[in-house]
Design a protein around this motif. Sequence first.
Motif, PDB file in Angstrom:
ATOM      1  N   ASP A 106      17.502  25.672  -2.457  1.00 37.62           N
ATOM      2  CA  ASP A 106      18.819  25.815  -3.063  1.00 37.62           C
ATOM      3  C   ASP A 106      19.948  25.780  -2.035  1.00 37.62           C
ATOM      4  N   THR A 107      19.616  26.006  -0.772  1.00 39.83           N
ATOM      5  CA  THR A 107      20.666  26.110   0.245  1.00 39.83           C
ATOM      6  C   THR A 107      20.543  25.090   1.376  1.00 39.83           C
ATOM      7  N   GLU A 108      19.376  24.464   1.537  1.00 40.02           N
ATOM      8  CA  GLU A 108      19.160  23.496   2.609  1.00 40.02           C
ATOM      9  C   GLU A 108      19.024  22.093   2.019  1.00 40.02           C
ATOM     10  N   GLU A 109      19.189  21.083   2.880  1.00 39.55           N
ATOM     11  CA  GLU A 109      19.062  19.690   2.445  1.00 39.55           C
ATOM     12  C   GLU A 109      17.718  19.127   2.901  1.00 39.55           C
ATOM     13  N   TYR A 110      16.917  18.668   1.945  1.00 37.15           N
ATOM     14  CA  TYR A 110      15.615  18.074   2.242  1.00 37.15           C
ATOM     15  C   TYR A 110      15.534  16.678   1.639  1.00 37.15           C
ATOM     16  N   ASP A 111      14.797  15.811   2.316  1.00 33.94           N
ATOM     17  CA  ASP A 111      14.545  14.481   1.775  1.00 33.94           C
ATOM     18  C   ASP A 111      13.430  14.509   0.734  1.00 33.94           C
ATOM     19  N   ILE A 165      10.777  27.783 -10.024  1.00 32.01           N
ATOM     20  CA  ILE A 165      11.581  27.324  -8.886  1.00 32.01           C
ATOM     21  C   ILE A 165      12.221  25.981  -9.201  1.00 32.01           C
ATOM     22  N   LEU A 166      11.404  25.064  -9.694  1.00 31.24           N
ATOM     23  CA  LEU A 166      11.874  23.714  -9.977  1.00 31.24           C
ATOM     24  C   LEU A 166      12.967  23.718 -11.034  1.00 31.24           C
ATOM     25  N   ALA A 195      18.627  23.131 -12.504  1.00 31.24           N
ATOM     26  CA  ALA A 195      19.766  23.744 -13.186  1.00 31.24           C
ATOM     27  C   ALA A 195      20.969  23.860 -12.254  1.00 31.24           C
ATOM     28  N   ASN A 196      20.711  23.982 -10.952  1.00 33.24           N
ATOM     29  CA  ASN A 196      21.777  24.063  -9.952  1.00 33.24           C
ATOM     30  C   ASN A 196      22.121  22.701  -9.350  1.00 33.24           C
ATOM     31  N   ASP A 197      21.638  21.629 -10.021  1.00 35.66           N
ATOM     32  CA  ASP A 197      21.942  20.250  -9.605  1.00 35.66           C
ATOM     33  C   ASP A 197      21.383  19.901  -8.238  1.00 35.66           C
ATOM     34  N   ALA A 256      10.110  19.565 -16.215  1.00 33.59           N
ATOM     35  CA  ALA A 256      10.925  20.527 -15.469  1.00 33.59           C
ATOM     36  C   ALA A 256      11.736  19.859 -14.372  1.00 33.59           C
ATOM     37  N   GLY A 257      11.421  18.594 -14.079  1.00 36.41           N
ATOM     38  CA  GLY A 257      12.198  17.875 -13.081  1.00 36.41           C
ATOM     39  C   GLY A 257      11.410  17.335 -11.908  1.00 36.41           C
ATOM     40  N   ALA A 258      10.084  17.412 -11.963  1.00 35.95           N
ATOM     41  CA  ALA A 258       9.270  16.859 -10.882  1.00 35.95           C
ATOM     42  C   ALA A 258       9.349  15.335 -10.898  1.00 35.95           C
ATOM     43  N   ASP A 259       9.270  14.722  -9.733  1.00 38.36           N
ATOM     44  CA  ASP A 259       9.308  13.267  -9.625  1.00 38.36           C
ATOM     45  C   ASP A 259       7.921  12.646  -9.552  1.00 38.36           C
ATOM     46  N   ASP A 260       6.936  13.443  -9.166  1.00 38.87           N
ATOM     47  CA  ASP A 260       5.562  12.964  -9.099  1.00 38.87           C
ATOM     48  C   ASP A 260       4.650  14.180  -9.141  1.00 38.87           C
ATOM     49  N   TYR A 261       3.353  13.931  -9.367  1.00 40.54           N
ATOM     50  CA  TYR A 261       2.396  15.009  -9.586  1.00 40.54           C
ATOM     51  C   TYR A 261       1.081  14.614  -8.926  1.00 40.54           C
ATOM     52  N   LEU A 262       0.544  15.482  -8.068  1.00 38.59           N
ATOM     53  CA  LEU A 262      -0.720  15.202  -7.385  1.00 38.59           C
ATOM     54  C   LEU A 262      -1.638  16.413  -7.503  1.00 38.59           C
TER      55      LEU A 262
END
Length: 221
Positions: free
Chosen positions: A41-46, A62-63, A68-70, A93-99
């Motif tokens: 929520d506070t750091e920038e990750y790729d 978490i997701l 919800a916080n964009d 919930a907003g996941a882009d992929d699932y493994l």
Amino acid sequence: MRVLAVEDDERIAADLKTALEAAGFRVETCSDGLDAWFLGDTEEYDLVILDLGLPRMDGLSILKKWRANDREMPVLVLTARGAWTERVEGIDAGADDYLPKPFRMEELVARARALIRRSAGRASASQSVGELTLDANRMSVSLRGMPLATTALEFRLLSYLMLHRDRVVPPTELLEHLYGDDESREANALEALIARLRRKLGPGIIGTRRGFGYFLEGGAA
């Protein structure tokens, strides 16, 4: 590329860190749900690799809070849970992929690379700007068709500039995404890195827009 791996199994977390760092990523690990939520929520990750079964706050919660916080960083959900309903819930919930576990590290690295490329609007693992070509899968760089030897840090820098070649990247952003917690994040360290690469690449490859940042010539307008 800066990756957050959220996994409470110490062995798996260590294996993730080893495999991803060998593939050229800068990796931070976290084993606690609340800590993971705060970091995301506070750091920038790729990219975030997120286990669902975590202490204090589960991965789905978490997701949902991140979205919800964009918070828009790509998220790869990693879990031992195998039911298709839970996979659907993760995607919803907003996941882009699932493994699902168990998995091969080679597949995880490939998915990580693909998610980061797609989030930057790039489809192919091989990217080119002018006479410079970078292949993320082979971790190779070539200039005018000839192989170019780079250090891991030089490769990370070129990868980031290549992925974001449509814009000028500020020095603060590069420092955040290139250097680990145990590495220097001073502006002069970045300037020295850029200078070394320019000596290898020659003129007309890495440009500077004074007061704004760096870009690949032929990329950013």
